[in-house]
Design a protein around this motif. Structure first.
Motif, PDB file in Angstrom:
ATOM      1  N   LYS A   1     -48.168  33.588  17.965  1.00  0.00           N
ATOM      2  CA  LYS A   1     -49.574  33.463  17.081  1.00  0.00           C
ATOM      3  C   LYS A   1     -49.895  35.108  17.320  1.00  0.00           C
ATOM      4  CE  LYS A   1     -54.256  31.793  17.176  1.00  0.00           C
ATOM      5  NZ  LYS A   1     -55.380  31.028  17.714  1.00  0.00           N
ATOM      6  N   VAL A   2     -50.086  35.634  18.421  1.00  0.00           N
ATOM      7  CA  VAL A   2     -50.847  36.842  18.414  1.00  0.00           C
ATOM      8  C   VAL A   2     -49.752  38.123  18.565  1.00  0.00           C
ATOM      9  CG1 VAL A   2     -52.739  35.813  19.689  1.00  0.00           C
ATOM     10  CG2 VAL A   2     -50.775  36.642  21.055  1.00  0.00           C
ATOM     11  N   GLY A   3     -48.609  38.015  18.109  1.00  0.00           N
ATOM     12  CA  GLY A   3     -47.617  39.059  17.869  1.00  0.00           C
ATOM     13  C   GLY A   3     -46.082  38.726  18.718  1.00  0.00           C
ATOM     14  N   GLU A   4     -45.859  39.836  19.124  1.00  0.00           N
ATOM     15  CA  GLU A   4     -44.616  39.628  20.076  1.00  0.00           C
ATOM     16  C   GLU A   4     -44.546  38.338  20.953  1.00  0.00           C
ATOM     17  OE1 GLU A   4     -40.709  40.364  20.687  1.00  0.00           O
ATOM     18  OE2 GLU A   4     -41.857  41.161  19.239  1.00  0.00           O
ATOM     19  N   PRO A   5     -44.141  37.611  20.939  1.00  0.00           N
ATOM     20  CA  PRO A   5     -43.947  36.372  21.892  1.00  0.00           C
ATOM     21  C   PRO A   5     -43.659  36.758  23.492  1.00  0.00           C
ATOM     22  CG  PRO A   5     -42.533  35.799  20.062  1.00  0.00           C
ATOM     23  CD  PRO A   5     -42.829  37.206  19.840  1.00  0.00           C
ATOM     24  N   ALA A   6     -44.329  35.993  24.229  1.00  0.00           N
ATOM     25  CA  ALA A   6     -44.121  36.283  25.573  1.00  0.00           C
ATOM     26  C   ALA A   6     -42.667  35.923  25.939  1.00  0.00           C
ATOM     27  CB  ALA A   6     -45.260  35.430  26.569  1.00  0.00           C
ATOM     28  N   GLU A   7     -42.215  36.355  26.992  1.00  0.00           N
ATOM     29  CA  GLU A   7     -40.779  35.839  27.864  1.00  0.00           C
ATOM     30  C   GLU A   7     -41.325  34.513  28.457  1.00  0.00           C
ATOM     31  OE1 GLU A   7     -38.068  36.706  27.409  1.00  0.00           O
ATOM     32  OE2 GLU A   7     -37.735  38.713  27.223  1.00  0.00           O
ATOM     33  N   TRP A   8     -40.754  33.460  28.352  1.00  0.00           N
ATOM     34  CA  TRP A   8     -40.791  32.196  29.195  1.00  0.00           C
ATOM     35  C   TRP A   8     -39.720  32.265  30.422  1.00  0.00           C
ATOM     36  CZ3 TRP A   8     -42.366  27.190  26.414  1.00  0.00           C
ATOM     37  CH2 TRP A   8     -43.383  27.510  25.476  1.00  0.00           C
ATOM     38  N   ILE A   9     -40.660  32.161  31.486  1.00  0.00           N
ATOM     39  CA  ILE A   9     -39.760  31.777  32.805  1.00  0.00           C
ATOM     40  C   ILE A   9     -40.156  30.465  33.165  1.00  0.00           C
ATOM     41  CG2 ILE A   9     -39.441  32.285  35.154  1.00  0.00           C
ATOM     42  CD1 ILE A   9     -39.893  35.236  34.647  1.00  0.00           C
ATOM     43  N   LEU A  10     -38.947  29.484  33.314  1.00  0.00           N
ATOM     44  CA  LEU A  10     -39.168  27.934  33.514  1.00  0.00           C
ATOM     45  C   LEU A  10     -39.021  27.610  35.165  1.00  0.00           C
ATOM     46  CD1 LEU A  10     -37.314  26.533  30.355  1.00  0.00           C
ATOM     47  CD2 LEU A  10     -39.614  27.365  30.740  1.00  0.00           C
ATOM     48  N   VAL A  11     -39.839  26.622  35.561  1.00  0.00           N
ATOM     49  CA  VAL A  11     -39.467  26.351  37.011  1.00  0.00           C
ATOM     50  C   VAL A  11     -39.747  24.772  36.828  1.00  0.00           C
ATOM     51  CG1 VAL A  11     -40.582  26.369  39.035  1.00  0.00           C
ATOM     52  CG2 VAL A  11     -40.644  28.233  37.737  1.00  0.00           C
ATOM     53  N   THR A  12     -38.716  24.119  37.541  1.00  0.00           N
ATOM     54  CA  THR A  12     -38.845  22.677  37.776  1.00  0.00           C
ATOM     55  C   THR A  12     -38.033  22.391  39.137  1.00  0.00           C
ATOM     56  OG1 THR A  12     -38.646  20.509  36.776  1.00  0.00           O
ATOM     57  CG2 THR A  12     -36.523  21.826  36.645  1.00  0.00           C
ATOM     58  N   GLY A  13     -38.365  21.066  39.203  1.00  0.00           N
ATOM     59  CA  GLY A  13     -37.685  20.703  40.844  1.00  0.00           C
ATOM     60  C   GLY A  13     -38.516  19.417  41.257  1.00  0.00           C
ATOM     61  N   THR A  14     -38.121  18.779  42.243  1.00  0.00           N
ATOM     62  CA  THR A  14     -38.687  17.653  42.796  1.00  0.00           C
ATOM     63  C   THR A  14     -40.000  17.879  43.381  1.00  0.00           C
ATOM     64  OG1 THR A  14     -36.926  16.242  42.688  1.00  0.00           O
ATOM     65  CG2 THR A  14     -38.581  15.499  44.235  1.00  0.00           C
ATOM     66  N   ASN A  15     -39.824  19.352  44.222  1.00  0.00           N
ATOM     67  CA  ASN A  15     -40.856  19.763  45.052  1.00  0.00           C
ATOM     68  C   ASN A  15     -40.959  21.149  44.998  1.00  0.00           C
ATOM     69  OD1 ASN A  15     -42.042  17.204  46.229  1.00  0.00           O
ATOM     70  ND2 ASN A  15     -40.067  17.209  47.005  1.00  0.00           N
ATOM     71  N   GLY A  16     -42.141  21.723  45.143  1.00  0.00           N
ATOM     72  CA  GLY A  16     -42.304  23.270  45.207  1.00  0.00           C
ATOM     73  C   GLY A  16     -42.501  23.985  43.946  1.00  0.00           C
ATOM     74  N   LYS A  17     -42.636  23.419  42.793  1.00  0.00           N
ATOM     75  CA  LYS A  17     -42.867  23.914  41.405  1.00  0.00           C
ATOM     76  C   LYS A  17     -44.058  24.830  41.523  1.00  0.00           C
ATOM     77  CE  LYS A  17     -42.871  19.829  39.347  1.00  0.00           C
ATOM     78  NZ  LYS A  17     -42.561  18.872  40.300  1.00  0.00           N
TER      79      LYS A  17
ATOM     80  N   PRO B   1     -35.119  30.515  27.216  1.00  0.00           N
ATOM     81  CA  PRO B   1     -35.824  30.958  28.325  1.00  0.00           C
ATOM     82  C   PRO B   1     -35.278  32.244  28.904  1.00  0.00           C
ATOM     83  CG  PRO B   1     -34.815  29.089  29.396  1.00  0.00           C
ATOM     84  CD  PRO B   1     -34.707  29.103  27.771  1.00  0.00           C
ATOM     85  N   HIS B   2     -36.104  33.156  29.257  1.00  0.00           N
ATOM     86  CA  HIS B   2     -35.653  34.384  29.937  1.00  0.00           C
ATOM     87  C   HIS B   2     -34.769  34.036  31.303  1.00  0.00           C
ATOM     88  CE1 HIS B   2     -35.747  37.770  32.930  1.00  0.00           C
ATOM     89  NE2 HIS B   2     -35.896  38.534  31.840  1.00  0.00           N
ATOM     90  N   SER B   3     -35.558  33.236  31.988  1.00  0.00           N
ATOM     91  CA  SER B   3     -34.909  32.752  33.500  1.00  0.00           C
ATOM     92  C   SER B   3     -35.384  31.168  33.683  1.00  0.00           C
ATOM     93  CB  SER B   3     -35.072  33.716  34.519  1.00  0.00           C
ATOM     94  OG  SER B   3     -34.578  34.923  34.378  1.00  0.00           O
ATOM     95  N   ALA B   4     -34.443  30.726  34.576  1.00  0.00           N
ATOM     96  CA  ALA B   4     -34.950  29.269  34.865  1.00  0.00           C
ATOM     97  C   ALA B   4     -34.527  28.982  36.316  1.00  0.00           C
ATOM     98  CB  ALA B   4     -34.308  28.446  33.796  1.00  0.00           C
ATOM     99  N   VAL B   5     -35.303  27.918  36.764  1.00  0.00           N
ATOM    100  CA  VAL B   5     -34.925  27.390  38.257  1.00  0.00           C
ATOM    101  C   VAL B   5     -35.276  26.139  38.237  1.00  0.00           C
ATOM    102  CG1 VAL B   5     -37.063  27.947  39.346  1.00  0.00           C
ATOM    103  CG2 VAL B   5     -35.007  27.617  40.558  1.00  0.00           C
ATOM    104  N   CYS B   6     -34.213  25.306  38.775  1.00  0.00           N
ATOM    105  CA  CYS B   6     -34.724  23.987  39.259  1.00  0.00           C
ATOM    106  C   CYS B   6     -34.394  24.228  40.756  1.00  0.00           C
ATOM    107  CB  CYS B   6     -33.567  23.071  38.815  1.00  0.00           C
ATOM    108  SG  CYS B   6     -34.073  21.103  39.546  1.00  0.00           S
ATOM    109  N   LEU B   7     -35.547  23.871  41.493  1.00  0.00           N
ATOM    110  CA  LEU B   7     -35.649  24.100  43.049  1.00  0.00           C
ATOM    111  C   LEU B   7     -34.952  23.214  43.924  1.00  0.00           C
ATOM    112  CD1 LEU B   7     -39.612  24.765  43.155  1.00  0.00           C
ATOM    113  CD2 LEU B   7     -37.474  26.696  43.256  1.00  0.00           C
TER     114      LEU B   7
END
Length: 514
Positions: A130-146, A209-215
């Protein structure tokens, strides 16, 4: 000009909608739910000129009043069957809020009608420019600690001078973030299994995404997904198409398998973390020093120091599961290019959220700790492990999860247990099986306001100097409280009222959640 299409043409049109600047006008959209997420969806699509109908079984008065203002429509009705208004609307796409189970009647109807179902995350990804160059996305998931990991990573990236927004399941809808007029360099997105369930792994709308983690991964939300396998598969979606770094927990083999099985972009690296000595391409701990052996030239023979355990003790960040979260967040930040010295300095000022292993008070040698955010057995296990002798306040809604292993694994560190909540019988039976001599008392009251005062008084009768009275319920809160925050707040309030002026200088204030 608004137009409506069906069949192949409708699918082709949806495939073309991968930019804010595409033609969304006249698109017939059904939005399920009018919580924070549902309103953000309706508001966004109304701004784009879509024909938006929100259907909900209940609606906050303020949000309901704004729906007409933004140019959408609202029907509040029983959703046990597809509402007539939705059927007549003939939506081109349905966007479901995260709380709707996959077998919900409206979603089954959509599937039978061949109507695509998106989540708010896919919609936000399609609109990210929407506002120009899109941001990088870093994704975080997991049962706990997100949430802690998202906040840590965002803090580290911000300290490096970047505009970064923690968002998603953390409380700020991603759609609100991508519409910020100033834009962002990075979005650190917390994703629940509910949100991941609706994400496609390929084709238009698939996240890259740029990077991702499942904790970590453990039994949770089985009642929503239907099986552990379905829950695990939803979590694994977080790694799909990752470009730079797939961060995984070496102490949780399931997360490593997720990375091994993921379809990622060429050049993406697998980065492991745990509390042991790190190998090349890992993050870990060596003689009390948190180390990066992934993002340096000579990673086979050397490591970069990030911080030390004594420094984390001073910041209240030394619980083992918090150290693991720090290592995961550091891996994400380093993958984005944040210097190690910036991470070190950012950690010195970082503090955990309220209701996450927060010391409420210390009096007569007894520590009172609020970990109300430990809403499942995996989180409670991490909290219990942090203390050698515990009077455990536990219970609530178990969400179909077996509590037996948690009790059996931790009885050796328990001084006693106080059981609260709707599913008390399962906890009491587990204690009877695995610790028949352990003092176990139940809180049986009808008034929510009396639950924590009674629990605190009973815990105090069991606790001795050197013990920790730990609220780590291993269960959801909605049987007796509005949410885990209210549960933790009422616990802290009850502790302070019980202790009066006895708490010493180590007492921590109960902070409202941001």
């Amino acid at each position: 000009m608004a137009f409506a299409v069906t069949g192949t043409d409708a699918a082709s049109r949806l495939d073309s909608l991968t930019s804010w600047h595409a033609d969304w006008s006249g698109l017939r959209v059904g939005v399920l739910g009018l919580g924070k997420t549902g309103f953000a969806v309706a508001d966004t699509l109304a701004e784009l000129g879509s024909d938006v109908l929100v259907v909900a079984s209940a609606a906050d008065d303020q949000r309901a009043g704004l729906i007409e203002v933004i140019g959408a429509s609202l029907v509040v009705t029983d959703l046990s069957t597809p509402p007539a208004a939705l059927v007549e609307h003939a939506p081109d796409v349905i966007i479901a809020s995260p709380g709707f189970h996959p077998d919900h009647a409206v979603l089954l109807w959509a599937e039978a009608q061949g109507i695509p179902v998106w989540g708010d995350i896919e919609l936000a990804w399609r609109l990210r420019d929407k506002v120009g160059e899109p941001a990088e996305w870093i994704l975080v998931t997991g049962t706990n600690g997100k949430t802690t990991t998202v906040q840590l990573a965002a803090t580290m990236i911000h300290a490096a001078g970047k505009r970064v927004a923690p968002c998603g399941n953390i409380g700020i809808p991603v759609l609100d973030a991508i519409r910020d007029p100033q834009g962002w360099d990075v979005l650190v997105v917390e994703l629940s299994s509910y949100q991941l369930h609706h994400l496609r792994r390929s084709g238009p709308g698939a996240l890259v995404p740029h990077s991702a983690v499942c904790l970590n991964i453990a039994d949770d939300h089985i009642d929503w997904h239907g099986s552990f396998e379905a829950y695990r598969d939803a979590k694994a979606t977080v790694y799909a198409n990752t470009r730079v770094a797939c961060v995984y927990n070496k102490a949780d083999e399931a997360t490593q398998r997720m990375v091994e099985e993921a379809e990622v972009s060429d050049g993406a690296r697998a980065i492991g973390f745990d509390l042991g000595i790190p190998g090349p391409s890992d993050f870990g701990v060596v003689e009390g020093i948190l180390c990066d052996r992934a993002f340096l030239d000579d990673r086979r023979n050397s490591a970069i120091e990030l911080t030390t355990v004594p420094e984390l003790v001073a910041a209240g960040l030394d619980a083992p599961h918090v150290v693991a979260n720090i290592l995961a967040a550091s891996a994400l930040a380093r993958a984005y290019g944040v210097p190690a010295e910036v991470i070190h300095d950012a950690l010195a000022d970082f503090r955990l959220d309220a209701h996450r292993i927060a010391t409420v008070a210390v009096a007569d040698g007894i520590r009172w700790v609020d970990d109300s955010k430990a809403t499942n057995p995996h989180a409670a296990a991490a909290s219990l492990t942090a203390y050698p002798s515990v009077v455990w306040i536990a219970g609530g809604l178990l969400k179909g999860v077996d509590i037996d292993d948690l009790v059996r694994s931790h009885v050796s560190r328990l001084r006693g247990a106080v059981v609260i909540g709707a599913d008390r019988s399962e906890l009491v039976a587990a204690f009877a099986r695995h610790a028949p001599t352990l003092p176990v008392v139940e809180v049986v009251v009808d008034d929510t306001g009396e639950v924590m005062p009674r629990a605190v008084r009973l815990a105090a009768e069991v606790a001795d100097a050197g013990d920790t009275v730990l609220l780590a319920p291993a269960a959801a809160s909605m049987d007796q409280f509005a949410d885990y925050a209210e549960r933790g707040h009422l616990f802290a309030q009850a502790v302070r009222e019980f202790l009066g002026g006895e708490a010493d200088d180590q007492s921590a204030s109960d902070r409202p959640e941001a």
